[in-house]
Write a protein that holds these residues in place. Structure first.
Motif, PDB file in Angstrom:
ATOM      1  N   LEU A   7       0.860  -1.197  -0.061  1.00  0.00           N
ATOM      2  CA  LEU A   7      -0.122  -0.001   0.079  1.00  0.00           C
ATOM      3  C   LEU A   7       0.736   1.296   0.250  1.00  0.00           C
ATOM      4  O   LEU A   7       1.765   1.317   0.836  1.00  0.00           O
ATOM      5  N   VAL A   8       0.861   2.100  -0.920  1.00  0.00           N
ATOM      6  CA  VAL A   8       1.656   3.350  -1.189  1.00  0.00           C
ATOM      7  C   VAL A   8       0.792   4.703  -0.876  1.00  0.00           C
ATOM      8  O   VAL A   8      -0.278   4.709  -1.507  1.00  0.00           O
ATOM      9  N   VAL A  51       3.654  -1.283   4.173  1.00  0.00           N
ATOM     10  CA  VAL A  51       3.069  -0.063   3.912  1.00  0.00           C
ATOM     11  C   VAL A  51       3.935   0.957   3.570  1.00  0.00           C
ATOM     12  O   VAL A  51       4.828   0.874   4.696  1.00  0.00           O
ATOM     13  N   LEU A  52       4.007   1.878   2.706  1.00  0.00           N
ATOM     14  CA  LEU A  52       4.819   2.972   2.373  1.00  0.00           C
ATOM     15  C   LEU A  52       4.110   4.113   2.452  1.00  0.00           C
ATOM     16  O   LEU A  52       3.128   4.352   1.759  1.00  0.00           O
ATOM     17  N   LEU A  66       0.956   4.692  10.570  1.00  0.00           N
ATOM     18  CA  LEU A  66       1.867   3.817  11.249  1.00  0.00           C
ATOM     19  C   LEU A  66       0.851   3.190  12.357  1.00  0.00           C
ATOM     20  O   LEU A  66       0.948   2.053  12.801  1.00  0.00           O
ATOM     21  N   ARG A  67       0.417   3.842  13.269  1.00  0.00           N
ATOM     22  CA  ARG A  67      -0.223   3.436  14.614  1.00  0.00           C
ATOM     23  C   ARG A  67      -1.577   2.661  14.179  1.00  0.00           C
ATOM     24  O   ARG A  67      -1.850   1.508  14.743  1.00  0.00           O
ATOM     25  N   GLY A  75       3.050  -5.812  13.676  1.00  0.00           N
ATOM     26  CA  GLY A  75       4.304  -6.449  12.835  1.00  0.00           C
ATOM     27  C   GLY A  75       4.256  -6.228  11.454  1.00  0.00           C
ATOM     28  O   GLY A  75       5.300  -6.547  10.729  1.00  0.00           O
ATOM     29  N   THR A  76       3.054  -5.460  10.910  1.00  0.00           N
ATOM     30  CA  THR A  76       3.196  -5.088   9.631  1.00  0.00           C
ATOM     31  C   THR A  76       4.431  -4.118   9.182  1.00  0.00           C
ATOM     32  O   THR A  76       4.439  -2.915   9.962  1.00  0.00           O
ATOM     33  N   PRO A  77       5.282  -4.094   8.359  1.00  0.00           N
ATOM     34  CA  PRO A  77       6.391  -3.376   8.196  1.00  0.00           C
ATOM     35  C   PRO A  77       5.921  -1.954   7.403  1.00  0.00           C
ATOM     36  O   PRO A  77       5.027  -2.164   6.341  1.00  0.00           O
TER      37      PRO A  77
END
Length: 454
Positions: A7-8, A51-52, A66-67, A75-77
């Motif tokens: 996901l960008v 996720v970016l 992020l949260r 644990g999702t990067p």
């Protein structure tokens, strides 16, 4: 193997278009969101492997993304990117568990490297294992034959009240052995008092151990109990006993023989009620031959002997130590990291001259300095190289510049004067710290003498 979903998120459509097209050309499945509302909806309804996100999107930020991502799937990067980086956002990203933090503009190849590392981290992340009881005798960990022998000797020594001599290299855990003996003995409800023999100057050793009455020497404005009195009923542990000044060794011998001591300024001896344990990484027999240690004192201390093996002689324990240390450090830092297979193998093969202390410090630095996810062999090698530069040979002359002196004194102050803690904070051995402090004192003395001459 199919590439993971990415996901960008960025409010700049040119960025999302460029990044998504590039990642798609590398085989990734890419979904784009150009505002925070769409991003949160996508994260709530779908699972993304990576996720970016830009930091500054609209009313919400990448830190909010992020949260939310961590809440939806721990644990999702999450990789954050921004053209307006600051100390505050970097620290918040780190503490929030961001996988990495990229500054715009960035090379797409650099972005791909981070995405690939995040992808590998998901593949390599170990499945949670059932908790094992790794605690043995006060925190020591190990199931190898040499450590089982240590445990047996601890148990047997705990049933006795005789003196114990613990031998082993720096960092093997000699104080843990001493504490375990105390904790399993009839004296366990009484104090365990440790004295770092190398940290007490020769002139102060007698008052430190035996105590001193008011007026017994200049500056003695009150009665000061020694460590024998402080440890009454319990255990007195002389760490690095090979550093006890030769001029004090006869008095220590008499104390061990007679079970009594005389504080400085006292008219009569007092009875002692302590069990004595001593430890050293020095070759005491060689010191006896060199006239640096009394032979009769060695015999008096060496009633019960425990030799703690170096880590290189119990390599099968390293995976258990790594698991426990890594778990503790990750919990305290709020990070999730693990070692790649190549790094685990390197941990097992390394000789660890600083033993468990060195292993613990290397893992602490890795968790602190590396991003969440898998820890590579290259990252480990960098820390081991740093370790090699940190630790001078024991006989190497100690040279200090003004900056290093200030750093040592500042850390010592932060550690409340505890030299063992200060050495750990500085990442050096205690012996090295003692040498540096001795050099600082000599330099101060030389400066004072120079002022007097002027």
């Amino acid at each position: 193997m199919s590439k993971p979903d990415v996901l960008v998120i960025d409010d700049d459509e040119s960025i999302t278009s460029t990044v998504s097209n590039y990642l798609a050309s590398k085989g990734y499945s890419v979904t784009v969101a150009n505002d925070s509302e769409d991003a949160l909806e996508l994260l709530s309804t779908r699972r993304f492997a990576i996720v970016l996100s830009d930091i500054y999107i609209d009313r919400l930020t990448g830190l909010d993304i992020l949260r939310h991502a961590q809440q939806q799937a721990a644990g999702t990067p999450v990789i954050l990117m921004t053209a307006r980086g600051s100390v505050r956002t970097t620290v918040e990203a780190e503490t929030g568990g961001a996988f990495d933090y990229l500054a715009k503009p960035f090379d797409l190849k650099d972005l791909l490297a981070v995405i690939q590392r995040a992808e590998l981290s998901r593949q390599a992340q170990p499945e949670p294992e059932a908790e094992e009881d790794l605690e043995q005798f006060g925190g020591m960990i190990g199931f190898s034959a040499p450590m089982v022998e240590v445990y047996k000797r601890i148990a047997r020594s705990a049933r006795s009240d005789d003196a114990v001599l613990i031998l082993g290299e720096s960092g093997v855990g000699k104080e843990l052995v001493a504490k375990a003996i105390h904790d399993h003995s009839a004296r366990s409800s009484k104090p365990f008092v440790a004295v770092d023999s190398g940290a007490v100057s020769g002139s102060l050793f007698e008052s430190e151990v035996f105590g001193a009455l008011r007026g017994s020497f200049t500056g003695a404005d009150r009665d000061r109990p020694g460590i024998i009195e402080t440890a009454r009923g319990g255990t007195l542990f002389f760490d690095e006993v090979g550093e006890v000044p030769l001029e004090f060794q006869a008095k220590l011998l008499r104390f061990l023989q007679e079970k009594e001591y005389r504080p400085l300024g006292a008219g009569a001896p007092r009875k002692a009620d302590v069990r004595v344990i001593a430890a050293t990484n020095r070759n005491l027999r060689q010191m006896v031959q060199e006239g640096k240690f009394r032979e009769d004192l060695l015999y008096r201390l060496n009633v019960l002997l425990i030799e703690v093996p170096p880590l290189r002689e119990r390599r099968s324990d390293i995976p258990f130590l790594v698991k426990r240390i890594l778990s503790e450090v990750c919990e305290s830092s709020g990070k999730s990291v693990w070692f790649e297979a190549a790094a685990e193998q390197a941990l097992l093969q390394h000789d660890w001259p600083g033993n468990v202390r060195q292993l613990r410090n290397v893992i602490r630095r890795l968790v602190t300095m590396e991003p969440p996810g898998s820890l590579s062999r290259q990252a480990l090698d960098r820390q081991l190289e740093d370790d090699g530069r940190r630790a001078p040979e024991e006989d190497e002359p100690v040279e200090l510049d003004a900056v290093e002196r200030q750093q040592i004194l500042r850390v010592l102050d932060q550690a409340g004067g505890n030299k063992t803690r200060a050495a750990e904070m500085l990442g050096i051995q205690r012996r090295t710290l003692y040498k540096k402090l001795a050099r600082i004192e000599r330099d101060r003395g030389a400066e004072t003498a120079g002022d007097d001459r002027r």
